[in-house]
Structure formats: C-alpha cells, structure tokens
Scaffold this motif. Structure first.
Motif, mmCIF file in Angstrom:
data_model
loop_
_atom_site.group_PDB
_atom_site.id
_atom_site.type_symbol
_atom_site.label_atom_id
_atom_site.label_comp_id
_atom_site.label_asym_id
_atom_site.label_seq_id
_atom_site.Cartn_x
_atom_site.Cartn_y
_atom_site.Cartn_z
ATOM 1 N N LEU A 151 0.837 -1.205 0.000
ATOM 2 C CA LEU A 151 0.000 0.000 0.000
ATOM 3 C C LEU A 151 0.874 1.258 0.000
ATOM 4 O O LEU A 151 0.563 2.248 -0.678
ATOM 5 C CB LEU A 151 -0.921 -0.010 1.212
ATOM 6 C CG LEU A 151 -1.824 1.215 1.412
ATOM 7 C CD1 LEU A 151 -2.675 1.464 0.170
ATOM 8 C CD2 LEU A 151 -2.709 1.024 2.638
ATOM 9 N N GLY A 152 1.979 1.201 0.753
ATOM 10 C CA GLY A 152 2.931 2.309 0.723
ATOM 11 C C GLY A 152 3.446 2.560 -0.681
ATOM 12 O O GLY A 152 3.562 3.709 -1.130
ATOM 13 N N THR B 28 3.965 11.213 0.010
ATOM 14 C CA THR B 28 5.045 10.844 0.926
ATOM 15 C C THR B 28 4.431 10.016 2.046
ATOM 16 O O THR B 28 3.338 10.325 2.535
ATOM 17 C CB THR B 28 5.737 12.084 1.511
ATOM 18 O OG1 THR B 28 4.756 12.944 2.115
ATOM 19 C CG2 THR B 28 6.495 12.843 0.436
ATOM 20 N N VAL B 29 5.149 8.957 2.446
ATOM 21 C CA VAL B 29 4.557 7.940 3.326
ATOM 22 C C VAL B 29 5.459 7.656 4.515
ATOM 23 O O VAL B 29 6.692 7.650 4.399
ATOM 24 C CB VAL B 29 4.311 6.628 2.530
ATOM 25 C CG1 VAL B 29 3.806 5.518 3.442
ATOM 26 C CG2 VAL B 29 3.315 6.872 1.401
ATOM 27 N N ARG C 47 12.844 0.718 0.068
ATOM 28 C CA ARG C 47 12.794 0.599 -1.394
ATOM 29 C C ARG C 47 12.120 1.794 -2.062
ATOM 30 O O ARG C 47 12.390 2.092 -3.229
ATOM 31 C CB ARG C 47 12.070 -0.699 -1.783
ATOM 32 C CG ARG C 47 12.853 -1.951 -1.410
ATOM 33 C CD ARG C 47 12.082 -3.221 -1.671
ATOM 34 N NE ARG C 47 11.869 -3.460 -3.086
ATOM 35 C CZ ARG C 47 11.295 -4.568 -3.568
ATOM 36 N NH1 ARG C 47 10.890 -5.502 -2.743
ATOM 37 N NH2 ARG C 47 11.134 -4.737 -4.864
ATOM 38 N N VAL C 48 11.232 2.457 -1.318
ATOM 39 C CA VAL C 48 10.528 3.592 -1.925
ATOM 40 C C VAL C 48 10.810 4.905 -1.202
ATOM 41 O O VAL C 48 10.193 5.932 -1.493
ATOM 42 C CB VAL C 48 9.002 3.335 -1.959
ATOM 43 C CG1 VAL C 48 8.673 2.177 -2.869
ATOM 44 C CG2 VAL C 48 8.454 3.096 -0.563
ATOM 45 N N GLY C 49 11.753 4.875 -0.242
ATOM 46 C CA GLY C 49 12.116 6.101 0.459
ATOM 47 C C GLY C 49 11.128 6.521 1.527
ATOM 48 O O GLY C 49 11.048 7.709 1.861
ATOM 49 N N ALA C 50 10.374 5.583 2.074
ATOM 50 C CA ALA C 50 9.397 5.909 3.122
ATOM 51 C C ALA C 50 10.049 5.788 4.500
ATOM 52 O O ALA C 50 10.871 4.902 4.733
ATOM 53 C CB ALA C 50 8.196 4.971 3.043
ATOM 54 N N VAL D 114 0.864 10.672 4.295
ATOM 55 C CA VAL D 114 0.102 9.529 4.803
ATOM 56 C C VAL D 114 0.935 8.746 5.818
ATOM 57 O O VAL D 114 2.123 8.499 5.589
ATOM 58 C CB VAL D 114 -0.317 8.575 3.657
ATOM 59 C CG1 VAL D 114 -1.187 7.434 4.200
ATOM 60 C CG2 VAL D 114 -1.059 9.318 2.561
ATOM 61 N N VAL D 115 0.299 8.358 6.925
ATOM 62 C CA VAL D 115 0.906 7.440 7.897
ATOM 63 C C VAL D 115 0.118 6.138 7.851
ATOM 64 O O VAL D 115 -1.115 6.142 8.003
ATOM 65 C CB VAL D 115 0.868 8.022 9.328
ATOM 66 C CG1 VAL D 115 1.407 6.999 10.330
ATOM 67 C CG2 VAL D 115 1.670 9.310 9.408
#
Length: 384
Positions: free
Chosen positions: A204-205, A214-215, A237-240, A269-270
């Motif tokens: 989902l992230g 941004t997550v 992997r996605v910078g979250a 989003v959290v």
C-alpha cells in the motif's frame, strides 16, 4: 733547556692532529642525514614516532576502515490507477471457470427449473452467499423471460450487468488520503495472522508513493520482530520513513509515535501496521481498540482497512464480523484473490460489513496490490 722546549712543542702538535682526526668522519662511511618527522612517507605523527620506538607487542594495531554499505536505490512504483486492468490475466486464471459455467448455463436454448437451480448452486459455490445467489438467480430469470431468444453477446452483457450491480459500482472505493490542513492522513491496517497484513502495508505504501504521496510506516506489530524488519525493507525501497521499537513494546505507544513523527515531518500519509490478532482472543482485540483511541488523541484515523484472505471463505467472514465490532472498519483488502475461484466473496463481504472492498491482492510481486474496480473484475471473471 732547548731540548725540553722541542719535546713540548712536538707533544702539542701531536695532540692537535689527533683531535682533528677524531672529529672528521671516516672516508667512505658518510653519516645518514637526520630524518625529520614531516619528511617521512605518509606524514608520520607523534604517535607513529612513539610506536616506532616501542616493542612490537605494545604498538597500536592498524585502524581498519569498514566498507561502505551500498546505498539502496529508491524505486518509483507505478501509479495505482489501472492496475487491476493490467493484472486482469492473473485474476482470469482463477475465476474463468466460474464465469464460463454461468455463461454456458445461460446460453442453453431451454432453461428449466433444474438449470436455474444449477445456476444458483454455481453462485453459492463461488462464496456469493445463499441470499445473494438466490436474488441474482431470480433477477436473471426475469430478464431471460423478457428477452426471449438470447445471443452469446446478449447473455454475457446481461450477466455482467447483474454481477456489477451486486458488487456495487456506486460505492466509494477511494482511499481517504487527502486531509484538511497540514496533518497527514492516518490509515490503520488490521487483520488476523496469515492474511498478508504486513505485506499489504508495504505494498500500500508503494501504491501511494506511485501516486505521488510521501509515506511513513508505523510498525505497531511489536509481538513479531519480523514484521518491523519487513516494513523497513518495504520502506527503504521507496524512500518511506519507518517508526519501530523493540520487540514487545507497547503497540499503542509505537502507533502514537509514528503519527507524531508523521505530523512533525509533514508526510502525506501514515500507515500503521497492527498485530495479527486471533479473533478468538478478546484481550488482544480490546488492545486493538486501544491503539485506535491512543492514535486519535493527536490525529483522526481516516481509514481502518481490514485485510482478509480471499481463500478462507466463511471463516474469513467470521473474522470480519469480530473486527467490525471492535473498530470502525471503513474498507476491506482482499488478498490472494488470484488463488481462489470464489470471487463471490467480494459481494458477501460487502453485504456483511456494509463497507466496500477497496483493494485486492493478485500475486506475490511488489506491485500486485490494485485498487478494486467492479467492471474490470467482472470482465476478468467472464473472459473475453
């Protein structure tokens, strides 16, 4: 007297000549030049000079520089829109038998009571539920009587229209990730062990990052150390960002810290991952309610997504009912939908909970979580 003076003079001369010979270096054996510390190779320091004069056992060991860890390449996932259409082939592999059976039955020249009973049984077998299966069968029977003769194209269109109607094309399936002001949207993800809940959080992230958000991921499943490790892998992997604590920490505290950091760092989003609680353990279910209450002390929870394994059928429905009693479920994520022929569970889940299926898992790949689209789903069931 003169003899004594001569002897004394010779002694003086001898002493002078000897002193000169002692001072001059011997020919052929020049002294090495004095070496200054700054002229040594590598620019030796005072510590080096001290070690040089020390016994081997007392010298400082050489400093080893650890190799640099390779930087993780940040990936750019594809956007969520249209994913179900791209993944339709995976859905069709498991669902086509159900669709072809219905199309075959409805295409018969004569549809007697036995044929209609067989159609109803096919719908029940697909986990659509007895009440819904009977309603769909009755609606189809009425339409066939009105149409009279039916071409294969008419049969397909009729069946598609009926199935889409039962799934609910007008339900709001969007994720509520837009919030007033600067606070982040807060999504809680709940479900029992083995449904793919933590993996769903990571996927989902990726969906949200692909949509330009941004997550931050909150690892509130503190009873399983691997859950936090999984989230860190997904996040990197996605910078979250990822907020985690030691194994056994208070889940509500971790969730609170995650939302607080999300507010401080102004992410969009959290996503809070909660422990995979067994629905039979009342104390753990009560704790899930506590996590939600603690989070809401500083930010509203915008979504509570229940993750269900599509292959569990009626057992999954029992789990769904218990979770709905503890927290206000706003949407369902059906995982492993590509591994079951019982696509009717989409209809049953929505009827039981009164909330829409918002996301479906269609494989093991990182981008196999897709926003649910009723028409694309029915097209996959019925085939081309």
């Amino acid at each position: 007297m003169e003899f004594v003076i001569v002897v004394a003079a010779l002694v003086v001369v001898a002493l002078v000549v000897g002193g000169v010979l002692l001072v001059r270096p011997r020919a052929g054996r020049p002294r090495p030049p004095v070496e200054r510390p700054s002229e040594r190779a590598g620019g030796a320091t005072a510590v080096d000079e001290a070690d040089a004069g020390a016994p081997p056992a007392e010298r400082a060991p050489p400093v080893e520089v650890p190799p640099q860890r390779p930087a993780v390449e940040i990936e750019k996932p594809p956007p969520g829109a249209g994913r179900l259409v791209r993944l339709r082939a995976r859905l069709a592999r498991s669902q086509t038998t159900f669709g072809k059976t219905l199309l075959g039955l409805l295409s018969r020249e004569t549809l007697d009571d036995d044929a209609w009973e067989e159609i109803e049984d096919t719908l029940i077998t697909a986990d659509m539920g007895t009440t819904v299966a009977r309603q769909v069968t009755d609606d189809l029977r009425t339409r066939v009587q009105v149409l009279g003769t039916r071409t294969p194209g008419e049969v397909r269109d009729m069946l598609k229209e009926e199935l889409v109607k039962q799934i609910g094309p007008d339900l709001d399936r969007s994720l509520h990730t837009e919030t007033p002001g600067e606070r982040p949207a807060v999504l809680m993800v709940v479900g029992v062990n083995g449904t793919g809940k933590t993996t769903t959080c990571g996927k989902l992230g990726r969906v949200l990052v692909g949509d330009g958000k941004t997550v931050l991921l909150g690892a509130a499943d503190t009873f399983r150390a691997a859950a936090a490790d999984q989230l860190e892998t997904w996040g990197s992997r996605v910078g979250a960002q990822v907020v985690r604590r030691d194994e056994g920490a208070d889940p509500a505290s971790v969730a609170f810290d995650a939302v607080k950091q999300g507010i401080d760092t102004k992410v969009d989003v959290v996503i809070v991952d909660t422990a995979g609680r067994l629905h039979t353990k009342t104390g753990l279910m009560d704790e899930l309610g506590k996590v939600k209450r603690v989070v809401e002390k500083q930010a509203m929870v915008d979504e509570v997504l229940l993750v269900l394994d599509a292959t569990t059928g009626q057992n999954g429905m029992q789990q769904a009912r218990v979770f709905a009693e503890v927290v206000n479920i706003t949407g369902v994520v059906l995982t492993k939908l590509d591994g079951t022929a019982k696509g009717g569970i989409v209809v049953q889940v929505q009827r039981e909970l009164g909330v829409p299926v918002k996301l479906v898992g269609l494989g093991e790949g990182p981008d196999d979580l897709a926003p649910f689209e009723p028409e694309a789903f029915v097209d996959a069931i019925l085939g081309e």
